[in-house]
Every structure is written in structure tokens, then in C-alpha cells.
Design a protein around this motif. Structure first.
Motif, mmCIF file in Angstrom:
data_model
loop_
_atom_site.group_PDB
_atom_site.id
_atom_site.type_symbol
_atom_site.label_atom_id
_atom_site.label_comp_id
_atom_site.label_asym_id
_atom_site.label_seq_id
_atom_site.Cartn_x
_atom_site.Cartn_y
_atom_site.Cartn_z
ATOM 1 N N ALA A 35 0.830 -1.212 0.000
ATOM 2 C CA ALA A 35 0.000 0.000 0.000
ATOM 3 C C ALA A 35 0.861 1.258 0.000
ATOM 4 C CB ALA A 35 -0.942 0.000 1.201
ATOM 5 N N VAL A 36 1.871 1.302 0.844
ATOM 6 C CA VAL A 36 2.748 2.479 0.898
ATOM 7 C C VAL A 36 3.493 2.634 -0.430
ATOM 8 C CG1 VAL A 36 4.691 3.586 2.055
ATOM 9 C CG2 VAL A 36 3.018 2.315 3.399
ATOM 10 N N GLY A 37 3.972 1.522 -0.984
ATOM 11 C CA GLY A 37 4.688 1.578 -2.254
ATOM 12 C C GLY A 37 3.822 2.095 -3.381
ATOM 13 N N GLY A 38 2.600 1.594 -3.476
ATOM 14 C CA GLY A 38 1.704 2.048 -4.531
ATOM 15 C C GLY A 38 1.254 3.478 -4.338
ATOM 16 N N TRP A 100 -15.572 -2.868 0.360
ATOM 17 C CA TRP A 100 -15.434 -2.632 -1.072
ATOM 18 C C TRP A 100 -14.653 -1.358 -1.380
ATOM 19 C CZ3 TRP A 100 -15.830 -6.270 -4.462
ATOM 20 C CH2 TRP A 100 -16.635 -7.374 -4.186
ATOM 21 N N SER A 101 -14.851 -0.324 -0.587
ATOM 22 C CA SER A 101 -14.064 0.893 -0.815
ATOM 23 C C SER A 101 -12.610 0.689 -0.395
ATOM 24 C CB SER A 101 -14.689 2.078 -0.065
ATOM 25 O OG SER A 101 -14.914 1.769 1.295
ATOM 26 N N SER A 102 -12.391 -0.124 0.651
ATOM 27 C CA SER A 102 -11.015 -0.482 1.032
ATOM 28 C C SER A 102 -10.363 -1.308 -0.064
ATOM 29 C CB SER A 102 -11.013 -1.280 2.337
ATOM 30 O OG SER A 102 -11.531 -0.527 3.406
ATOM 31 N N LEU A 103 -11.158 -2.189 -0.666
ATOM 32 C CA LEU A 103 -10.654 -3.009 -1.761
ATOM 33 C C LEU A 103 -10.229 -2.141 -2.946
ATOM 34 C CD1 LEU A 103 -10.311 -6.027 -2.606
ATOM 35 C CD2 LEU A 103 -12.565 -5.835 -3.688
ATOM 36 N N LEU A 104 -11.019 -1.111 -3.236
ATOM 37 C CA LEU A 104 -10.675 -0.186 -4.316
ATOM 38 C C LEU A 104 -9.351 0.508 -4.030
ATOM 39 C CD1 LEU A 104 -11.205 1.538 -6.826
ATOM 40 C CD2 LEU A 104 -12.635 3.031 -5.391
ATOM 41 N N LEU A 105 -9.177 0.981 -2.795
ATOM 42 C CA LEU A 105 -7.931 1.657 -2.422
ATOM 43 C C LEU A 105 -6.727 0.727 -2.545
ATOM 44 C CD1 LEU A 105 -8.468 3.888 0.743
ATOM 45 C CD2 LEU A 105 -7.717 4.591 -1.519
ATOM 46 N N MET A 106 -6.890 -0.496 -2.048
ATOM 47 C CA MET A 106 -5.783 -1.450 -2.091
ATOM 48 C C MET A 106 -5.462 -1.839 -3.529
ATOM 49 S SD MET A 106 -3.841 -2.820 0.232
ATOM 50 C CE MET A 106 -2.272 -3.344 -0.446
ATOM 51 N N ALA A 107 -6.493 -2.020 -4.353
ATOM 52 C CA ALA A 107 -6.283 -2.338 -5.765
ATOM 53 C C ALA A 107 -5.585 -1.190 -6.483
ATOM 54 C CB ALA A 107 -7.615 -2.652 -6.439
ATOM 55 N N LEU A 108 -5.957 0.035 -6.140
ATOM 56 C CA LEU A 108 -5.308 1.204 -6.731
ATOM 57 C C LEU A 108 -3.824 1.225 -6.375
ATOM 58 C CD1 LEU A 108 -5.558 3.897 -8.265
ATOM 59 C CD2 LEU A 108 -6.125 4.990 -6.074
ATOM 60 N N ALA A 109 -3.517 0.936 -5.114
ATOM 61 C CA ALA A 109 -2.119 0.918 -4.670
ATOM 62 C C ALA A 109 -1.324 -0.153 -5.406
ATOM 63 C CB ALA A 109 -2.048 0.684 -3.160
ATOM 64 N N ILE A 110 -1.882 -1.361 -5.490
ATOM 65 C CA ILE A 110 -1.177 -2.454 -6.167
ATOM 66 C C ILE A 110 -1.029 -2.153 -7.655
ATOM 67 C CG2 ILE A 110 -1.328 -4.893 -6.833
ATOM 68 C CD1 ILE A 110 -2.683 -5.418 -4.140
ATOM 69 N N GLY A 111 -2.094 -1.618 -8.263
ATOM 70 C CA GLY A 111 -2.036 -1.278 -9.676
ATOM 71 C C GLY A 111 -0.970 -0.246 -9.977
ATOM 72 N N VAL A 157 -1.613 5.412 3.165
ATOM 73 C CA VAL A 157 -1.806 6.399 2.100
ATOM 74 C C VAL A 157 -1.013 7.669 2.397
ATOM 75 C CG1 VAL A 157 -3.482 7.922 0.980
ATOM 76 C CG2 VAL A 157 -4.052 5.521 1.381
ATOM 77 N N ALA A 158 -1.153 8.178 3.619
ATOM 78 C CA ALA A 158 -0.455 9.412 3.996
ATOM 79 C C ALA A 158 1.059 9.236 3.910
ATOM 80 C CB ALA A 158 -0.861 9.831 5.408
ATOM 81 N N LEU A 159 1.561 8.085 4.352
ATOM 82 C CA LEU A 159 3.006 7.836 4.302
ATOM 83 C C LEU A 159 3.490 7.742 2.858
ATOM 84 C CD1 LEU A 159 5.709 7.205 5.623
ATOM 85 C CD2 LEU A 159 5.003 4.805 5.803
ATOM 86 N N GLY A 160 2.729 7.057 2.016
ATOM 87 C CA GLY A 160 3.111 6.958 0.614
ATOM 88 C C GLY A 160 3.152 8.317 -0.065
#
Length: 237
Positions: A35-38, A100-111, A157-160
Motif C-alpha cells: 500500500a505504501v509503495g503504490g 469494497w471501498s477499502s478493496l478499491l484503495l488497495m487495488a489502486l495501490a497495487i495497480g 496512504v499518507a506515508l506513501g
């Protein structure tokens, strides 16, 4: 900085902060680092038509255009070291209350991480819209389905975002002076480093890779698996 430099620095920051990260277990640690990397790529969504905004086609390009206008252009609002982490972290805080909104955030980070690190991944699936969607959403589901509540996402998110801003502050284009740029546009550049130079590619990128590997070794169960192998090395000579 180049996209892969941002992603690698984010992975390093995620691995380095594991001792303080509000996650537990191997899966939680992997999710935090990913998550931080993405999210270290997230501030560049202010630039419509960029590699980041094109990741999922209109699904990312349309919001990217809106973010760019709201941020008043590339490397302004989304690169404010005070406002950007608060804004993106606040959105993540709202999203973290539902799966589902957490899933969207995590998918965005990985993507974003996959798109940035494509140069070390065999094949080109992660560079296509469909391929990236399948890989990122599948990875996000696997991580979140097998880990505790993702209440930690806002912190990742904030750290990234902060890691991205710190990286851009090292370049000649710099970042806006926090908050004060709203009154008078001014930038802060800490070094004369130019994006894409040999120094970034030959020194910084390997340094981020080594820092990530060392911090993963230091802060996860990998250490317990690797140490016995290292102890056996002298006996092989």
C-alpha cells in the motif's frame, strides 16, 4: 523523480516503518508495504494523460483530470507536504469503513506499484488496462480477505504520499512551499537533481531496492528463515 523511483522509495518506507505500522502478521505486513509503495505514486494523478492516469483507462483518467484542476496543476496541491497527506488520508479514512471501498484503495495501490515497477516484472500484462485490473484487484482481495480490518489504510496512504513529495523535493522542479503557495506560488527544491539522470538510475534506485530488502529482513519473519542459511555459509567453503 521517475515513477519506479517513487514506487521503490515507497516500498522502502513501508518496510522501514513496519515496527510502528498498525498491522500484524505476514499478510498484514505485505499489505502495508504494498500500500505504501503504490500510494507513493498517488500524487502524480494530478497529471491527466500520464502513465499513472492511463492505468485503468477512463476510470483513472477522468478522476485524474478533476484532481489536476482541483490541485491547480501538476506538482501543486497534490504535492503539498501538509495538505496532500491530509486530503488523501482523509479520503482513505472514509473509505476504510467499508470492505469494497477499502478493496478499491488497495487495488489502486497495487495497480500503481505494478505499473511503476513493470521494468522488473516479466511480461507486459501489468501495462494493459485489463491485465492491471485483474492483477491489482485479485491481489487486493487476497490481502484484505486474509487480514484484519484495514483501518490502517489512511496511514499507509499518507506515508506513501509524503514519500513521493520528499522524493520530488530532491529534484530541480521541487514541490510547493506547504500551504503558503496558495497565497503566492513558490517552490521548494532541496537539491539540483534532475529527474531521470544517471545519479537517480544508478545510485538512488539500487539504494531503494537494498533498503527495502534490508528492512524486510530486519522487520519480518524473513530474518528467522534467512539467519540459519547465513550461519551455514562458512561451512560450505
Amino acid at each position: 523523480m521517475l515513477g519506479h523511483s517513487h514506487a521503490l522509495s515507497g516500498l522502502a518506507a513501508g518496510a522501514a516503518t513496519l515496527p510502528w505500522a498498525p498491522v500484524g502478521g505476514t499478510i498484514g505486513q505485505v499489505a502495508w508495504i504494498a500500500a505504501v509503495g503504490g500510494m507513493a505514486m498517488l500524487p502524480d494523478l494530478d497529471h491527466s494523460g500520464s502513465t499513472v492516469s492511463d492505468m485503468w483507462g477512463p476510470a483513472t483518467d477522468v478522476p485524474s483530470g478533476a484532481i489536476g484542476r482541483l490541485a491547480q496543476g501538476h506538482r501543486w496541491g497534490t504535492h503539498d507536504a501538509v495538505l496532500a497527506p491530509l486530503a488523501f488520508g482523509g479520503l482513505a479514512l472514509a473509505a476504510a469503513h467499508a470492505f469494497w471501498s477499502s478493496l478499491l484503495l488497495m487495488a489502486l495501490a497495487i495497480g500503481l506499484a505494478l505499473r511503476a515497477l513493470h521494468f522488473v516484472i516479466p511480461g507486459r500484462a501489468e501495462n494493459t488496462v485489463v491485465g492491471n485490473l485483474v492483477l491489482s484487484w485479485s491481489g487486493a482481495w487476497l490481502l484484505l480477505e486474509h487480514s484484519p480490518s484495514p483501518a490502517w489504510l489512511p496511514w499507509a496512504v499518507a506515508l506513501g504520499v509524503l514519500t513521493h513529495i520528499a522524493g520530488d523535493a530532491l529534484t530541480t522542479q521541487g514541490v510547493p512551499v506547504p500551504v503558503l503557495w496558495l497565497l503566492r506560488r513558490s517552490r521548494l527544491a532541496l537539491t539540483p537533481l534532475r529527474t531521470g539522470t544517471a545519479l537517480e538510475k544508478v545510485v538512488l534506485v539500487p539504494a531503494f531496492v537494498l533498503a527495502t530488502l534490508y528492512c524486510v529482513y530486519l522487520n519480518t519473519d524473513v530474518r528467522a528463515a534467512v539467519d540459519p542459511l547465513l550461519q551455514d555459509l562458512p561451512g560450505l567453503g
